[in-house]
Design an enzyme around this catalytic site. Structure first.
Site, PDB file in Angstrom:
ATOM      1  N   GLY A  43     -10.545  37.801  17.861  1.00  0.00           N
ATOM      2  CA  GLY A  43     -10.972  39.191  17.751  1.00  0.00           C
ATOM      3  C   GLY A  43     -10.087  40.129  18.542  1.00  0.00           C
ATOM      4  O   GLY A  43      -9.594  41.144  18.032  1.00  0.00           O
ATOM      5  N   ALA A  44      -9.853  39.792  19.805  1.00  0.00           N
ATOM      6  CA  ALA A  44      -9.017  40.644  20.653  1.00  0.00           C
ATOM      7  C   ALA A  44      -7.590  40.692  20.139  1.00  0.00           C
ATOM      8  O   ALA A  44      -6.944  41.757  20.161  1.00  0.00           O
ATOM      9  CB  ALA A  44      -9.047  40.129  22.092  1.00  0.00           C
ATOM     10  N   GLY A 252      -1.390  34.539  12.299  1.00  0.00           N
ATOM     11  CA  GLY A 252      -2.479  34.843  11.373  1.00  0.00           C
ATOM     12  C   GLY A 252      -3.248  36.078  11.788  1.00  0.00           C
ATOM     13  O   GLY A 252      -3.674  36.878  10.937  1.00  0.00           O
ATOM     14  N   ASP A 253      -3.455  36.249  13.089  1.00  0.00           N
ATOM     15  CA  ASP A 253      -4.164  37.439  13.567  1.00  0.00           C
ATOM     16  C   ASP A 253      -3.349  38.697  13.299  1.00  0.00           C
ATOM     17  O   ASP A 253      -3.897  39.742  12.931  1.00  0.00           O
ATOM     18  CB  ASP A 253      -4.459  37.303  15.061  1.00  0.00           C
ATOM     19  CG  ASP A 253      -5.429  36.172  15.359  1.00  0.00           C
ATOM     20  OD1 ASP A 253      -6.278  35.881  14.499  1.00  0.00           O
ATOM     21  OD2 ASP A 253      -5.330  35.570  16.443  1.00  0.00           O
TER      22      ASP A 253
END
Length: 310
Positions: A43-44, A252-253
């Site tokens: 998330g971060a 991926g993030d």
């Protein structure tokens, strides 16, 4: 193009990376070579990726009332993300991932900590910022009821929803149907029931079956090949430019952040996916998931060069 308003609901971790020459035997104590404290959590990472690109982004999640939590919040704020909706939980540790890295292998122990305490009610308290967003990004490192509540709030408000189903786990069909976009890698796609694709034709057929079943759109990331989606019945692969990887941890993030940014900025699906793949390819050339996230000017420069690739 407009400056998008994005919300990320998800995890915040401190990654403790311990380097040693080899793995210890059972019961053995050995001397390590180095330790690095690296801000992480899917998330971060995605929130930092969105903020670096220039989005107005709010992070929704939780950390503990410890030094790691303070460092993670400071890092998000420094990148330009709003941390007003990140809860500081008393008596609960911040989530950690302890990674023992050797030249041959690595092993990881994850302690969810505050991430495991994110509840639907905590997400509900951020209903106003979710409803005001252009797009919502969620992953699977916080409890599924919280993820589902975020998706439902966004869906009811007409906000574009992007579900990055990582780490891979079975998901309820009702939850999958709340996402406008689902962005698995090939392993995650297989775990979700999409099947293993042997070639582009079988991948296209699997994506079409998925989209007919769940009524949403799919992007399947393909590692160094790029990412694929189906447009007008044809598989379209956004190719990744050649890059010398230094650290692939946050690729991926970065792709998810840049794809959300592109869609919410008004780009076409084709342009948003090309932009995302190129941003992710830039990110792997730097060490650290969050430190490797490119700025908008860097990503735009890479996007502009796509026609010159071999």
């Amino acid at each position: 193009m407009k400056t998008p308003n994005l919300v990320v609901v998800g995890s915040l971790n401190m990654d403790l990376v311990v380097s040693s020459s080899r793995m210890p035997l059972v019961g053995e104590t050995i001397e390590g070579e180095a330790i690095h404290y690296i801000p992480g959590g899917k998330g971060a990472n995605q929130a930092v990726g969105c903020a670096r690109l220039g989005a107005n982004v709010a992070m929704v999640g939780a950390v503990g009332d410890d030094a790691f939590g303070a460092q993670l919040i400071d890092g998000l704020a420094e990148a330009g993300a709003s941390t007003d909706r990140v809860a500081r939980l008393t008596g609960v540790p911040t989530g950690t991932a302890t990674i023992l890295h050797t030249p041959e292998d690595n092993c990881i122990v994850i302690v969810p900590g505050a991430n495991g305490q994110v509840t639907p009610d905590m997400v509900e308290a951020s209903r106003d910022v979710i409803k005001a967003a252009d797009a919502l990004l969620v992953q699977l490192e916080v409890p599924l009821p919280a993820v589902e509540r975020a998706l439902r709030i966004a869906r009811e408000a007409g906000v574009v929803t992007i579900l990055n189903p990582a780490p891979a786990k079975p998901l309820p069909e009702a939850m999958l149907s709340l996402a406008d976009w689902v962005t698995p890698n090939e392993t995650e796609f297989a775990a979700l029931g999409g099947g293993a694709a042997e070639d582009d034709a079988s991948l296209a057929a699997a994506i079409e079956r998925w989209e007919a079943r769940y009524g949403n759109r799919l992007v399947v990331t393909l590692g160094s090949r790029g990412a694929a989606t189906v447009e007008s019945g044809r598989l379209r692969v956004a190719p990744a430019p050649k890059a010398t990887p230094v650290d692939t941890t946050g690729a991926g993030d970065c792709l998810n952040a840049a794809f959300a940014f592109g869609l919410a900025s008004g780009r076409s699906v084709e342009d948003a996916l090309d932009f995302a793949v190129r941003a992710a390819s830039l990110s792997v050339t730097r060490f650290g998931a969050q430190a490797g996230m490119p700025t908008l000017s860097e990503a735009e420069a890479a996007f502009a060069e796509r026609s010159g690739d071999a």
